[in-house]
Design a protein around this motif. Structure first.
Motif, PDB file in Angstrom:
ATOM      1  N   UNK A  96       0.796  -1.329   0.013  1.00 29.14           N
ATOM      2  CA  UNK A  96      -0.172   0.151  -0.060  1.00 29.14           C
ATOM      3  C   UNK A  96       0.902   1.177   0.280  1.00 29.14           C
ATOM      4  N   UNK A  97       1.952   1.227   0.965  1.00 23.66           N
ATOM      5  CA  UNK A  97       2.801   2.245   0.492  1.00 23.66           C
ATOM      6  C   UNK A  97       3.309   2.791  -0.525  1.00 23.66           C
ATOM      7  N   UNK A  98       4.006   1.762  -1.259  1.00 26.24           N
ATOM      8  CA  UNK A  98       4.401   1.709  -2.216  1.00 26.24           C
ATOM      9  C   UNK A  98       3.721   2.197  -3.476  1.00 26.24           C
ATOM     10  N   UNK A  99       2.643   2.014  -3.954  1.00 24.04           N
ATOM     11  CA  UNK A  99       1.967   2.258  -4.288  1.00 24.04           C
ATOM     12  C   UNK A  99       0.890   3.192  -4.198  1.00 24.04           C
ATOM     13  N   UNK A 100       0.497   4.031  -3.518  1.00 30.59           N
ATOM     14  CA  UNK A 100       0.706   5.217  -2.965  1.00 30.59           C
ATOM     15  C   UNK A 100       1.462   6.216  -3.009  1.00 30.59           C
ATOM     16  N   UNK A 101       2.581   5.589  -3.060  1.00 32.11           N
ATOM     17  CA  UNK A 101       3.532   6.684  -3.618  1.00 32.11           C
ATOM     18  C   UNK A 101       4.637   7.649  -2.103  1.00 32.11           C
ATOM     19  N   UNK A 116      -3.948   7.905   2.044  1.00 30.15           N
ATOM     20  CA  UNK A 116      -3.762   8.195   1.066  1.00 30.15           C
ATOM     21  C   UNK A 116      -5.373   9.119   0.197  1.00 30.15           C
ATOM     22  N   UNK A 117      -6.596   8.351   0.773  1.00 35.58           N
ATOM     23  CA  UNK A 117      -8.248   9.015   0.263  1.00 35.58           C
ATOM     24  C   UNK A 117      -8.316  10.132   0.432  1.00 35.58           C
ATOM     25  N   UNK A 123      -5.874   8.462  -4.502  1.00 31.52           N
ATOM     26  CA  UNK A 123      -7.687   8.157  -3.627  1.00 31.52           C
ATOM     27  C   UNK A 123      -7.254   6.789  -4.851  1.00 31.52           C
ATOM     28  N   UNK A 124      -7.319   5.412  -4.057  1.00 30.89           N
ATOM     29  CA  UNK A 124      -7.402   4.224  -4.249  1.00 30.89           C
ATOM     30  C   UNK A 124      -8.737   3.647  -4.690  1.00 30.89           C
ATOM     31  N   UNK A 125      -9.120   3.120  -5.946  1.00 28.62           N
ATOM     32  CA  UNK A 125     -10.019   2.812  -6.392  1.00 28.62           C
ATOM     33  C   UNK A 125      -9.813   1.088  -6.452  1.00 28.62           C
TER      34      UNK A 125
END
Length: 642
Positions: free
Chosen positions: A201-206, A386-387, A393-395
Motif C-alpha cells: 500500500x505504501x509503495x503504490x500510493x507514493x 491516500x484517500x 485516492x485508491x479505486x
C-alpha cells in the motif's frame, strides 16, 4: 554460464492473461483477505490456517513462476497446472480432515495411505516451490539435511543417530508443527504477510517516492550525494521490505543509474546500493521477517527486540554513510545537480502525509499491540491518508490489485520458510543441534571470542544463496545454544546471528544481493560484493561488542549505556577512516593500521583496552585533522542519461 548462475537462478515471473490471469489475481487477493481476517478478526486454529493457505500459495508459485530462468515466461506448461491443482488438493485434504490430524498422536497413531500420499505430495511440492522461488542453493541445503535424517544412522560416531523410516520422517515433518507447518511458515503467513501488505500500500500510493525525495533533499547537495541518497532511501524502504534482494531491485533501479550518470563506477554504484539495502532487515521498526521469527523462537516480545536493535542499526547506517562520504571526498565524486534536487519543504508538502502511517506504526508498537495489529493499523493509516488526496485516492480496482500483488510478493518468503521448517524439524528429530553445539565447543575450546568467530563464519557460509530468514532459522537452531551456554544473553545471541545472517547477503563469493545488483549496474557481482563489504566493514565487528555487553542493546544503567554507545560510535569512525585511508587527505598504511587497531580496541570487553583505544584514537584523529585539506579533482564529468 558459471556455477553460481546455475545454483542461484530462479524462475522468471509470469503475468498470465485471460482466464488464468483472472484466476491467479482472484486467488491471490482472496489469500490476502483471508490472512488479514484470520489473524485479526477471527479466532482460528493456527494449524488450520496453515493448512488452508499453504496450498493456495504453492499453487500461485507454480502458476506465476516458471521452472527456470531459461523457461518461456509467457507459456504455462501442463505440469505446472497439475502441480497447482495438487497443491490446492493437499490443502483441501488436510483441512477437510483437520479434526483427526490435530488430535492424533505423532508416531503412535499410524498414518493412513491417504496421509502418506498427500504428505509426500506436499513435501515434493514444497521442495520444487523452494527451488523456483529461492534457487537451487537453498534446495541443496534442505536436501542435505533431509538426507541426514533418512540415512544418518549409517554414520559412525557422535553424528550418527537412530534409524528413521520414511513414515516416521513424514509424520514429524508434515503432520506436526515441528516441520513444514512450524514457526517459520507461521510467521511468514501472519506477521510478515501483513507487513508486506503495508509495504504494498505504501509503495503504490507514493510513499516510496516521498522517502526518496526526502533523502535527496537531505543529502543530494553534499559530496557523493547520489550515494548518500541510496543509503538513506534504501534503508527506509528496506526496513519495510526486509529483503536485501528486493530492496536492491526496487530502489537500486533508480539509485544505481543515477550514481553511474554522475561518475560512479559500476562496482561502486552497485556496492553502495547493496550495502544500504542489506541493513534494511536490521533497521527498526519493522526489521523484516527474521525479527518476527526471532520473537517466536525466543519468546522475547517483538517490541523489546526493536528497542534493542536501534543503536546497532544506526551504527550500521552511520558506518555506510560515513564511508560513502570519505570515499566521495577521496576520489572526487560530486553532489547532484541542484536543479535535480527537490527542496525539503516541497517534499514534505507533497508527501509529508505519508509520515502518518509510520507514526501509527511506531506508536502502536510502543503501546504494546501485537505485530499483526501494528501492521493492520499502519496499513489502515496508509489507506486513510491516500484517500485524503485526489492524486493518491485508491479505486476498487487498485485495492484489488494491491491485495493480489501482496500475495504474489510473498511467494518467495513462503517457499523459503516452508523449506526452513523442514530443516528445523529434521534437526529436532535427530538431535543435530546439540551435536553441533558440542562441535563448536570442540573447535573453539569453549572460549567466547573464538566461538563468536566460528558462529559468524557459519552464518555467512549458510547464507550462500539463502534468504535472511532461512539463514537465521538455521543459526537459531544450530548455533545459538552454544553461544547461550557460554554466557551470551538470549537476545544478544540471537541478534548476533541475525546480523551475520543479514551480512551474508552481500558477502562474496555468493552474495545474493550483489547478484541482484549486477544486471542493474552492469558490473561484476563479485566486485560489487567486495565493494559492499568494504563500505560496511564496521558492521562486521559491531555484533561482537553487544555479544560481550548489553549496553549497546540499551540494557543496563543510563551512564554505562551512554559510554558504550559513544565508544562504539568512535570505533565506527576510526574503522571507517582506516578502511578508506582518508581524512582530509590520504593516509599512509602504518597510520591506517594504527587507527583501525584503536577502533577495534574500543569494541573490546576489557574497559582498560577500551580506554587505551579511546585515548590513542583521539590523538590520531587530532593529528590527522591538523593536516591541510587535499582537494581531489572531480573524477568524471556528468554524462547524459541513456
Amino acid at each position: 554460464m558459471n556455477l553460481a548462475t546455475v545454483l542461484f537462478s530462479i524462475g522468471q515471473p509470469r503475468h498470465p492473461k485471460g482466464a488464468v490471469g483472472v484466476f491467479t489475481n482472484v486467488l491471490a487477493a482472496a489469500i490476502t483477505i483471508g490472512i488479514v481476517a484470520a489473524t485479526t478478526l477471527w479466532v482460528v486454529d493456527v494449524l488450520s490456517m496453515l493448512f488452508v493457505f499453504l496450498g493456495p500459495m504453492l499453487a500461485l508459485i507454480f502458476l506465476l513462476c516458471s521452472p527456470s530462468a531459461w523457461s518461456d515466461p509467457k507459456r504455462i506448461p501442463w505440469p505446472d497446472f497439475v502441480a497447482a491443482a495438487l497443491a490446492l488438493a493437499t490443502s483441501a485434504y488436510f483441512f477437510g480432515d483437520i479434526g483427526r490430524i490435530a488430535l492424533r498422536i505423532a508416531l503412535l497413531d499410524p498414518l493412513t495411505d491417504s496421509d502418506l500420499f498427500f504428505g509426500t505430495v506436499l513435501l515434493v511440492l514444497v521442495l520444487e516451490g523452494t527451488r523456483r522461488t529461492v534457487g537451487l542453493g537453498l534446495l541443496m541445503v534442505v536436501l542435505a539435511f533431509l538426507a541426514y535424517n533418512l540415512w544418518g544412522d549409517a554414520l559412525p560416531g557422535v553424528f550418527g543417530h537412530g534409524r528413521i523410516d520414511f513414515s516416521h520422517f513424514l509424520d514429524i515433518l508434515v503432520f506436526t508443527t515441528d516441520g513444514v507447518f512450524g514457526v517459520p511458515l507461521r510467521v511468514a503467513l501472519t506477521y510478515v504477510f501483513l507487513f508486506a501488505l503495508f509495504g504494498s500500500f505504501l509503495h503504490r500510493t507514493g510513499g516510496g517516492e516521498f522517502f526518496f525525495n526526502v533523502a535527496a533533499a537531505l543529502s543530494g547537495r553534499t559530496p557523493g550525494g547520489p550515494a548518500k541518497i541510496a543509503v538513506v532511501s534504501s534503508g527506509l524502504f528496506g526496513t519495510i521490505s526486509g529483503s536485501p534482494t528486493s530492496d536492491v531491485i526496487v530502489t537500486g533501479s533508480v539509485t544505481i543509474p543515477m550514481m553511474k550518470r554522475l561518475g560512479y563506477s559500476s562496482e561502486l554504484a552497485g556496492g553502495v546500493e547493496v550495502a544500504a539495502s542489506t541493513g534494511g532487515s536490521l533497521l527498526p521498526p519493522v526489521m523484516g521477517s527474521a525479527a518476527f521469527i526471532m520473537a517466536e523462537f525466543t519468546g522475547i516480545r517483538y517490541q523489546s527486540i526493536v528497542v534493542a536493535a536501534i543503536v546497532p542499526a544506526l551504527l550500521y547506517y552511520f558506518c555506510v554513510y560515513y564511508q560513502v562520504h570519505l570515499r566521495s571526498l577521496k576520489i572526487g565524486l560530486r553532489a547532484m545537480d541542484p536543479s535535480e534536487i527537490p527542496s525539503l519543504l516541497s517534499s514534505l508538502r507533497q508527501g509529508g502525509i505519508f509520515a502518518v502511517p509510520l507514526l501509527v506504526l511506531i506508536v502502536t508498537l510502543l503501546m504494546g499491540y501485537s505485530p499483526s495489529f501494528v501492521a493492520v493499523y499502519a496499513t489502515l493509516g496508509v489507506i486513510a491518508v491516500a484517500m485524503l488526496r485526489t492524486s493518491t485516492r485508491l479505486s476498487l480496482k487498485t485495492l484489488f490489485m494491491i491485495l493480489a500483488e501482496t500475495a504474489r510478493r510473498m511467494t518467495p518468503a513462503v517457499g523459503a520458510c516452508a523449506a526452513a521448517g523442514l530443516v528445523v524439524g529434521g534437526i529436532s528429530m535427530t538431535g543435530l543441534g546439540a551435536k553441533f553445539t558440542d562441535l563448536i565447543f570442540l573447535l573453539a575450546g569453549a572460549q567466547l571470542f573464538w566461538s563468536l568467530v566460528i558462529a559468524a563464519i557459519v552464518m555467512i557460509l549458510l547464507g550462500m544463496g539463502m534468504p535472511v530468514p532461512s539463514v537465521y532459522i538455521l543459526g537459531a537452531v544450530l548455533v545459538a545454544p552454544a553461544l547461550i551456554k557460554l554466557g551470551v544473553p538470549l537476545l544478544a545471541a540471537h541478534l548476533f546471528l541475525l546480523y551475520y545472517a543479514s551480512l551474508s547477503a552481500m558477502t562474496p563469493p555468493v552474495a545474493v544481493a550483489a547478484f541482484a545488483a549486477a544486471p542493474i549496474a552492469e558490473g561484476n557481482p563479485m566486485l560489487i560484493g567486495v565493494a559492499a563489504v568494504k563500505l560496511a566493514v564496521a558492521a562486521f565487528v559491531i555484533p561482537f561488542s553487544f555479544a560481550y555487553s548489553g549496553e549497546i542493546l540499551l540494557r543496563g544503567e543510563i551512564l554505562p549505556i551512554l559510554l558504550h554507545v559513544a565508544a562504539a560510535l568512535l570505533a565506527v569512525v576510526l574503522v571507517s577512516i582506516a578502511v578508506e585511508g582518508f581524512l582530509r587527505a590520504r593516509i599512509g598504511g602504518a597510520i591506517r593500521l594504527a587507527v583501525g587497531a584503536c577502533g577495534l580496541a574500543l569494541l573490546a570487553s576489557d574497559w582498560r583496552v577500551q580506554l587505551a583505544g579511546a585515548i590513542a584514537g583521539f590523538v590520531l584523529l587530532a593529528i590527522l585533522w591538523a593536516r591541510p585539506v587535499a582537494l581531489q579533482p572531480q573524477a568524471v564529468k556528468r554524462t547524459e542519461s541513456t
